[in-house]
Design a protein around this motif. Structure first.
Motif, PDB file in Angstrom:
ATOM      1  N   ARG A  25      30.881 -18.700  37.858  1.00 27.50           N
ATOM      2  CA  ARG A  25      29.584 -18.018  37.951  1.00 27.50           C
ATOM      3  C   ARG A  25      28.585 -18.697  37.030  1.00 27.50           C
ATOM      4  N   LEU A  26      27.308 -18.515  37.346  1.00 27.34           N
ATOM      5  CA  LEU A  26      26.227 -18.836  36.427  1.00 27.34           C
ATOM      6  C   LEU A  26      25.722 -17.532  35.843  1.00 27.34           C
ATOM      7  N   GLY A  29      15.056 -18.710  27.043  1.00 27.10           N
ATOM      8  CA  GLY A  29      14.420 -19.989  27.304  1.00 27.10           C
ATOM      9  C   GLY A  29      15.357 -21.124  27.635  1.00 27.10           C
ATOM     10  N   ALA A  30      16.644 -20.871  27.703  1.00 28.86           N
ATOM     11  CA  ALA A  30      17.638 -21.918  27.958  1.00 28.86           C
ATOM     12  C   ALA A  30      18.165 -21.803  29.382  1.00 28.86           C
ATOM     13  N   PRO A  31      18.762 -22.878  29.894  1.00 27.04           N
ATOM     14  CA  PRO A  31      19.342 -22.813  31.247  1.00 27.04           C
ATOM     15  C   PRO A  31      20.465 -21.791  31.339  1.00 27.04           C
ATOM     16  N   ASP A  32      20.784 -21.411  32.585  1.00 25.99           N
ATOM     17  CA  ASP A  32      21.950 -20.563  32.812  1.00 25.99           C
ATOM     18  C   ASP A  32      23.206 -21.265  32.305  1.00 25.99           C
ATOM     19  N   VAL A  33      24.217 -20.472  32.007  1.00 25.81           N
ATOM     20  CA  VAL A  33      25.482 -20.980  31.479  1.00 25.81           C
ATOM     21  C   VAL A  33      26.555 -20.803  32.548  1.00 25.81           C
ATOM     22  N   ARG A  34      27.303 -21.855  32.817  1.00 26.12           N
ATOM     23  CA  ARG A  34      28.404 -21.742  33.773  1.00 26.12           C
ATOM     24  C   ARG A  34      29.645 -21.216  33.060  1.00 26.12           C
ATOM     25  N   VAL A  35      30.280 -20.232  33.671  1.00 25.01           N
ATOM     26  CA  VAL A  35      31.533 -19.696  33.146  1.00 25.01           C
ATOM     27  C   VAL A  35      32.559 -19.665  34.268  1.00 25.01           C
ATOM     28  N   ASP A  89      31.252 -23.031  29.710  1.00 23.79           N
ATOM     29  CA  ASP A  89      30.826 -24.422  29.799  1.00 23.79           C
ATOM     30  C   ASP A  89      29.547 -24.590  28.981  1.00 23.79           C
ATOM     31  N   TYR A  90      29.691 -24.504  27.665  1.00 22.45           N
ATOM     32  CA  TYR A  90      28.532 -24.537  26.771  1.00 22.45           C
ATOM     33  C   TYR A  90      27.914 -25.938  26.735  1.00 22.45           C
ATOM     34  N   ALA A 112      25.187 -24.851  21.621  1.00 19.05           N
ATOM     35  CA  ALA A 112      26.531 -24.431  22.018  1.00 19.05           C
ATOM     36  C   ALA A 112      26.846 -23.027  21.515  1.00 19.05           C
ATOM     37  N   LEU A 113      26.437 -22.730  20.291  1.00 17.15           N
ATOM     38  CA  LEU A 113      26.698 -21.410  19.725  1.00 17.15           C
ATOM     39  C   LEU A 113      25.947 -20.326  20.491  1.00 17.15           C
ATOM     40  N   GLU A 114      24.695 -20.559  20.801  1.00 18.44           N
ATOM     41  CA  GLU A 114      23.927 -19.543  21.520  1.00 18.44           C
ATOM     42  C   GLU A 114      24.444 -19.363  22.950  1.00 18.44           C
ATOM     43  N   ASP A 115      24.921 -20.444  23.580  1.00 19.98           N
ATOM     44  CA  ASP A 115      25.553 -20.301  24.898  1.00 19.98           C
ATOM     45  C   ASP A 115      26.814 -19.449  24.794  1.00 19.98           C
ATOM     46  N   SER A 116      27.591 -19.682  23.755  1.00 22.82           N
ATOM     47  CA  SER A 116      28.832 -18.924  23.557  1.00 22.82           C
ATOM     48  C   SER A 116      28.530 -17.448  23.340  1.00 22.82           C
TER      49      SER A 116
END
Length: 210
Positions: A3-4, A10-16, A66-67, A78-82
């Motif tokens: 999923r996204l 303000g950042a792109p979607d994150v794939r998980v 997928d940070y 990477a931390l904010e994606d996590s």
């Protein structure tokens, strides 16, 4: 299931990639899983077998993240994606058949460092209650001053030179704080119970023990 999910502001979607135990009753405990790779390499595909093993062995939902990677996207990307993945999991616990009070975070190497930093953010932002953190040979300290980091300068797989390159790429010229390098955190009170593994002949050994 891939999923996204919404990224940080303000950042792109994150794939998980979401792993759910098949044919078993929920609600399940869950773990946000963060791959290794020195902050510059790795992917959810690379850690697919590990995530499957955790989901099956722990009878838990695993959300592998997928940070964004350095040096193109240095700290705190990477931390904010996590953390965005952790927040998303908590908000959508009912849909995912997850018990919202049984959510943990974990990872290996750089993923273990990100897991520790995510746990610190979760404590300080007080939005997601974590029940545990799983830190496998975690990469925690940019200062590179521990005895094991000094002794194991040329070990296979990971050595001091790779550690230097890793932190240089991840920090991108910024000064590390306790979220970038959790070994610098001044206050470890209020964190969830932790399971930490280290390896004897590993430069990261002593920062994990510390």
């Amino acid at each position: 299931e891939d999923r996204l999910i919404p990224g940080p502001d303000g950042a792109p979607d994150v794939r998980v990639r979401i792993y759910t135990p098949a044919g078993r009753p929920g609600p399940f405990p869950a773990m946000v899983f963060l791959h290794g790779g020195g902050f510059v390499l790795g992917s959810i595909e690379h850690e697919d077998a590990t995530a499957r093993s955790i989901a099956d062995g722990a009878d838990a939902v695993v959300v592998s993240v997928d940070y964004r990677l350095a040096p193109e996207c240095p700290y705190p990307a990477a931390l904010e994606d996590s953390y965005a993945a952790l927040s998303w999991l908590h908000r959508n616990a009912a849909e995912l058949d997850v018990a919202p009070t049984r959510i943990g975070v974990g990872g290996a190497s750089a993923g273990g460092g990100l897991a520790a930093a995510t746990a610190l953010l979760a404590r300080d932002r007080a939005e997601v209650p974590l029940c545990m953190q799983y830190l496998e040979v975690p990469e925690l300290d940019d200062r590179l001053e521990t005895p094991s980091m000094t002794a194991y300068a040329d070990t296979p797989v990971w050595d001091r030179h790779r550690a230097e390159l890793s932190w240089r790429a991840y920090l991108g010229g910024s000064v590390a704080d306790g979220y970038a390098a959790p070994a610098r955190a001044a206050d470890l009170a209020g964190l969830p119970p932790s399971y930490v593994t280290v390896a004897q002949f590993d430069p990261l050994r002593d920062e994990g023990i510390d």
